[in-house]
Write an enzyme that holds these catalytic residues in place. Sequence first.
Site, PDB file in Angstrom:
ATOM      1  N   LYS A 112      62.358   9.784  84.609  1.00 14.83           N
ATOM      2  CA  LYS A 112      62.672  11.014  85.115  1.00 14.83           C
ATOM      3  C   LYS A 112      63.886  11.447  85.445  1.00 14.83           C
ATOM      4  CE  LYS A 112      61.234  12.054  89.425  1.00 14.83           C
ATOM      5  NZ  LYS A 112      60.569  12.225  90.547  1.00 14.83           N
ATOM      6  N   ASP A 130      58.263  16.077  87.332  1.00 20.09           N
ATOM      7  CA  ASP A 130      58.079  15.811  88.815  1.00 20.09           C
ATOM      8  C   ASP A 130      57.000  16.294  89.393  1.00 20.09           C
ATOM      9  OD1 ASP A 130      58.610  18.422  88.709  1.00 20.09           O
ATOM     10  OD2 ASP A 130      60.158  18.537  90.144  1.00 20.09           O
TER      11      ASP A 130
END
Length: 234
Positions: A112, A130
């Site tokens: 991420k 997210d």
Amino acid sequence: MVRVLAEGYPDAHCELDFDTPLELLVAVVLSAQSTDKGVNRVTPALFKRYRTAEDYASADRAELEELIRPTGFYRSKATSLLGLGAALVERYGGEVPGRLVDLVTLPGVGRKTANVVLGDAFGVPGITVDTHFGRLVRRWGWTTEEDPVKVEHAIGALIERKDWTILNHRVIFHGRRVCHARKPACGACLLAPQCPSYGVGETDPVAAAKLVKGDEAPHLLELAERVRAGEKLG
């Protein structure tokens, strides 16, 4: 829905403040279990004190911890930043690498974080899953996957690669401003006609309008009113 999001959030962007790839990388590490606004309150002093990877590698732990304490989990984050600085110096000449395969080997950097840095510091398209992004694409029925990597690949297969980064920002903007986790503002949402989850939140337009957040609220409420009047956006 992608076209409507583009009309709603033409200026969507990374909400972490940074000037260099290193600053963005540090900011994203600090954003874990914290808000972007909270990180942005800390980073001006941090970035003034630590300008290079070498600075982080040789930082005094107590001083570093004190600077980042407001972001929470400051001890583990300090460990990541110290290790990050050392790894960048030892392996990459003090520079942040521009490849996913390299970034994910750095302390405190997962897929991420790497995708954020690639997309916003290097212009390499990426999808950052997210909590906002994952929640919204499942609400919209774009995927049923729960695992972030599987979500990333599923959405990547639906959307042109060149649009990955900007779509990511627009989805996150929408999640922070309208499509909240507990009480989404369904009655003031520009995506209401296309959303299969319409009705899970507040549907009364007046009550829903009060739930819309951010500087974009007037623009978003105007678009939502046009949608209620039957106009097709996008």
